[in-house]
Write an enzyme that holds these catalytic residues in place. Structure first.
Site, PDB file in Angstrom:
ATOM      1  N   ASN A   1       0.829  -1.212   0.000  1.00  0.00           N
ATOM      2  CA  ASN A   1       0.000   0.000   0.000  1.00  0.00           C
ATOM      3  C   ASN A   1       0.861   1.258   0.000  1.00  0.00           C
ATOM      4  O   ASN A   1       0.389   2.341   0.353  1.00  0.00           O
ATOM      5  CB  ASN A   1      -0.909   0.008   1.228  1.00  0.00           C
ATOM      6  CG  ASN A   1      -1.838  -1.181   1.236  1.00  0.00           C
ATOM      7  OD1 ASN A   1      -2.538  -1.434   0.260  1.00  0.00           O
ATOM      8  ND2 ASN A   1      -1.847  -1.945   2.319  1.00  0.00           N
TER       9      ASN A   1
ATOM     10  N   HIS B   1     -13.426  -2.391   7.652  1.00  0.00           N
ATOM     11  CA  HIS B   1     -12.229  -3.134   8.037  1.00  0.00           C
ATOM     12  C   HIS B   1     -12.396  -3.902   9.357  1.00  0.00           C
ATOM     13  O   HIS B   1     -13.160  -3.500  10.237  1.00  0.00           O
ATOM     14  CB  HIS B   1     -11.082  -2.136   8.180  1.00  0.00           C
ATOM     15  CG  HIS B   1      -9.744  -2.770   8.288  1.00  0.00           C
ATOM     16  ND1 HIS B   1      -9.040  -2.820   9.467  1.00  0.00           N
ATOM     17  CD2 HIS B   1      -8.988  -3.393   7.360  1.00  0.00           C
ATOM     18  CE1 HIS B   1      -7.881  -3.428   9.253  1.00  0.00           C
ATOM     19  NE2 HIS B   1      -7.831  -3.788   7.981  1.00  0.00           N
TER      20      HIS B   1
ATOM     21  N   GLU C   1     -15.765   3.227   4.861  1.00  0.00           N
ATOM     22  CA  GLU C   1     -14.445   3.573   4.339  1.00  0.00           C
ATOM     23  C   GLU C   1     -14.689   4.473   3.132  1.00  0.00           C
ATOM     24  O   GLU C   1     -15.674   4.292   2.413  1.00  0.00           O
ATOM     25  CB  GLU C   1     -13.685   2.320   3.891  1.00  0.00           C
ATOM     26  CG  GLU C   1     -13.229   1.475   5.057  1.00  0.00           C
ATOM     27  CD  GLU C   1     -12.553   0.175   4.639  1.00  0.00           C
ATOM     28  OE1 GLU C   1     -11.977   0.095   3.543  1.00  0.00           O
ATOM     29  OE2 GLU C   1     -12.633  -0.770   5.435  1.00  0.00           O
TER      30      GLU C   1
ATOM     31  N   SER D   1     -10.890  -1.336   0.759  1.00  0.00           N
ATOM     32  CA  SER D   1      -9.539  -1.892   0.654  1.00  0.00           C
ATOM     33  C   SER D   1      -9.414  -3.096  -0.253  1.00  0.00           C
ATOM     34  O   SER D   1      -8.336  -3.365  -0.768  1.00  0.00           O
ATOM     35  CB  SER D   1      -9.022  -2.249   2.042  1.00  0.00           C
ATOM     36  OG  SER D   1      -9.905  -3.125   2.682  1.00  0.00           O
TER      37      SER D   1
ATOM     38  N   ASP E   1     -13.225   6.132   7.256  1.00  0.00           N
ATOM     39  CA  ASP E   1     -11.874   5.563   7.284  1.00  0.00           C
ATOM     40  C   ASP E   1     -11.246   5.804   5.910  1.00  0.00           C
ATOM     41  O   ASP E   1     -11.671   5.237   4.905  1.00  0.00           O
ATOM     42  CB  ASP E   1     -11.986   4.058   7.601  1.00  0.00           C
ATOM     43  CG  ASP E   1     -10.636   3.384   7.750  1.00  0.00           C
ATOM     44  OD1 ASP E   1      -9.646   3.916   7.225  1.00  0.00           O
ATOM     45  OD2 ASP E   1     -10.590   2.302   8.366  1.00  0.00           O
TER      46      ASP E   1
ATOM     47  N   HIS F   1      -7.172   4.095   2.480  1.00  0.00           N
ATOM     48  CA  HIS F   1      -6.641   3.944   1.120  1.00  0.00           C
ATOM     49  C   HIS F   1      -6.767   5.196   0.262  1.00  0.00           C
ATOM     50  O   HIS F   1      -6.395   5.183  -0.905  1.00  0.00           O
ATOM     51  CB  HIS F   1      -7.310   2.746   0.432  1.00  0.00           C
ATOM     52  CG  HIS F   1      -6.949   1.470   1.096  1.00  0.00           C
ATOM     53  ND1 HIS F   1      -7.640   0.979   2.187  1.00  0.00           N
ATOM     54  CD2 HIS F   1      -5.917   0.614   0.888  1.00  0.00           C
ATOM     55  CE1 HIS F   1      -7.063  -0.130   2.601  1.00  0.00           C
ATOM     56  NE2 HIS F   1      -6.022  -0.377   1.839  1.00  0.00           N
TER      57      HIS F   1
ATOM     58  N   LYS G   1       0.166   3.571   4.789  1.00  0.00           N
ATOM     59  CA  LYS G   1      -0.098   3.248   3.378  1.00  0.00           C
ATOM     60  C   LYS G   1       0.530   4.356   2.515  1.00  0.00           C
ATOM     61  O   LYS G   1       1.742   4.404   2.408  1.00  0.00           O
ATOM     62  CB  LYS G   1      -1.590   3.036   3.179  1.00  0.00           C
ATOM     63  CG  LYS G   1      -2.108   1.877   4.082  1.00  0.00           C
ATOM     64  CD  LYS G   1      -3.546   1.547   3.855  1.00  0.00           C
ATOM     65  CE  LYS G   1      -4.146   0.708   4.963  1.00  0.00           C
ATOM     66  NZ  LYS G   1      -3.681  -0.676   5.025  1.00  0.00           N
TER      67      LYS G   1
HETATM   68  C1  PLP Z   1      -9.565   0.355   5.892  1.00  0.00           C
HETATM   69  C2  PLP Z   1      -8.483   0.115   6.895  1.00  0.00           C
HETATM   70  N1  PLP Z   1      -8.582   0.649   8.106  1.00  0.00           N
HETATM   71  C3  PLP Z   1      -7.644   0.459   9.039  1.00  0.00           C
HETATM   72  C4  PLP Z   1      -6.527  -0.307   8.763  1.00  0.00           C
HETATM   73  C5  PLP Z   1      -5.528  -0.523   9.842  1.00  0.00           C
HETATM   74  O1  PLP Z   1      -4.495   0.387   9.723  1.00  0.00           O
HETATM   75  P1  PLP Z   1      -3.032   0.028  10.235  1.00  0.00           P
HETATM   76  O2  PLP Z   1      -2.411  -0.806   9.176  1.00  0.00           O
HETATM   77  O3  PLP Z   1      -2.364   1.343  10.434  1.00  0.00           O
HETATM   78  O4  PLP Z   1      -3.194  -0.738  11.509  1.00  0.00           O
HETATM   79  C6  PLP Z   1      -6.381  -0.877   7.491  1.00  0.00           C
HETATM   80  C7  PLP Z   1      -5.249  -1.682   7.067  1.00  0.00           C
HETATM   81  O5  PLP Z   1      -4.354  -2.111   7.527  1.00  0.00           O
HETATM   82  C8  PLP Z   1      -7.388  -0.664   6.536  1.00  0.00           C
HETATM   83  O6  PLP Z   1      -7.304  -1.207   5.315  1.00  0.00           O
END
Ligand code: PLP
Length: 380
Positions: free
Chosen positions: A35, A122, A168, A172, A197, A200, A230
């Site tokens: 990412n 997520h 989101e 993702s 969120d 991405h 990311k």
């Molecule tokens: C949509 C989403 N939210 C939260 C996270 C978690 O973030 P982090 O990798 O910083 O723990 C991710 C991926 O890892 C994600 O794809």
């Protein structure tokens, strides 16, 4: 003890038979998986900023919780700069997006509230929701009307608290976008909160790379999560929220209170990454060209709908077949992974093509040629 170990062994064997067993593998092959969308993770400018931070005495470890001695000036500077960058009232820096999502959903919605979330949010948001005292409803993916209807039904049945809509901005595993304007309108009409969120989208989309929620941030009922691992190429997550809710998290979020603060060096790196997003729009432009190229190719050659983003799924369906296709591409030098349930729903196992600036057009074209051949070889 022996019985427990054999239970675990049976469970692993069950996963293996369903082609769902995972293992850790070394980094190998041309990157179609990370990412690190705009290639900041290894950028010389970011490296120089980390070295400069070390030279001015920024420590690797915070040495304690933010509420004790771990509150380093780098955290505070990052949070102020990020609030300014994203146009938010207050920003809190968490050690990871996982911790931030888990903290916010388990802490902010109250017993009398309702969490209304998209089916594809997520795992970290699910974790927080499961720990929340509020009731939760799962909504069909990207159906804004279904959010509205669920909240109206809840009110009709006596729901007295406030609804929390959770989505989101860019999903993702599918790379598609949420109908943010419609959802913000629904949140307003129902006196609710909208939690977006941007994992991405941050650094890739929106005015100045500020994400797809750029026009909504700063509102009194909008919370936005910008993960830093990311496109920003570092680690941690910036939660942008109304000041009062951020203050509440500082007082009540267990993952914030009972955890060593994120590395101050990483905070310094994120400060630089935000500055790079601001100063180097050409990275987003270059990514946009690669995304358009992949979109045209998957549509023309495979009849697949382009996602319109740097995440392009190629849905295969069957787990074992997806793994075989991914493994063949890996032997040809591409880092392309099979994404299987439970990460995606049953019957939708896929290759997740992640387009980053770590690959050039030639490598993308070669990958697409190989993909076409391998898909043909593994038709059944
Ligand atoms: C949509 C989403 N939210 C939260 C996270 C978690 O973030 P982090 O990798 O910083 O723990 C991710 C991926 O890892 C994600 O794809």
């Amino acid at each position: 003890m022996t019985a427990m170990v054999s239970d675990h062994a049976t469970a692993l064997e069950h996963l293996r038979r369903k082609a769902r067993l995972r293992s850790l593998t070394p980094l190998r092959g041309v990157d179609f998986t990370s990412n690190d969308f705009i290639a900041l993770a290894g950028a010389p400018r970011l490296k120089a900023a980390i070295m400069a931070a070390m030279e001015r005495g920024v420590p690797a470890g915070a040495g304690g919780s933010r509420l004790l001695r771990g509150n380093h000036p780098e955290h505070e500077a990052l949070e102020l700069e990020a609030a300014d960058f994203f146009g938010a009232e207050r920003v809190l820096y968490f050690g990871s997006g996982y911790a931030a999502n888990s903290a916010l959903f388990s802490t902010l919605p109250r017993r009398e509230d309702l969490i209304v979330h998209d089916a594809l949010i997520h795992a970290s948001a699910h974790e927080g929701i499961a720990a929340s005292k509020a009731a939760a409803i799962n909504i069909v993916h990207n159906d804004a009307n279904a959010f509205d209807e669920a909240i109206r039904n809840w009110r009709k049945n006596g729901g007295r608290g406030r609804p929390w809509l959770a989505v989101e901005s860019l999903y993702s595993m599918d790379g598609d976008r949420a109908p943010l304007a419609a959802l913000a309108d629904i949140a307003d009409r129902h006196d609710g909160f909208l939690v977006i969120d941007e994992a991405h989208a941050t650094g890739v989309f929106g005015a100045g790379g500020r994400g797809l929620a750029a026009g909504l941030e700063g509102r009194e009922n909008v919370l936005v999560l910008h993960t830093c691992g990311k496109a920003l190429g570092v680690a941690g997550a910036l939660l942008a929220a109304p000041r009062m809710l951020a203050d509440y998290l500082v007082n009540r979020a267990r993952a914030f209170i009972y955890s060593t603060a994120p590395s101050p060096l990483m905070a310094a790196a994120v400060r630089e990454a935000l500055q790079m997003v601001e100063d180097e729009p050409e990275r987003r432009e270059a990514l946009k060209h690669r995304v358009a190229f992949v979109g045209d190719a998957v549509k023309g050659r495979f009849g697949i709908k382009p996602s319109g983003s740097q995440i392009q799924p190629v849905i295969i369906g069957d787990n074992a077949r997806t793994v075989r296709i991914a493994e063949t591409l890996q032997t040809q030098g591409f880092d392309i992974r099979a994404i299987r349930p439970p990460t995606v729903s049953e019957g939708t196992a896929r290759l997740r093509l992640s387009i980053t600036l770590n690959v050039d057009m030639e490598q993308i074209a070669h990958m697409l040629d190989c993909l076409a051949t391998v898909m043909e070889e593994h038709r059944k």
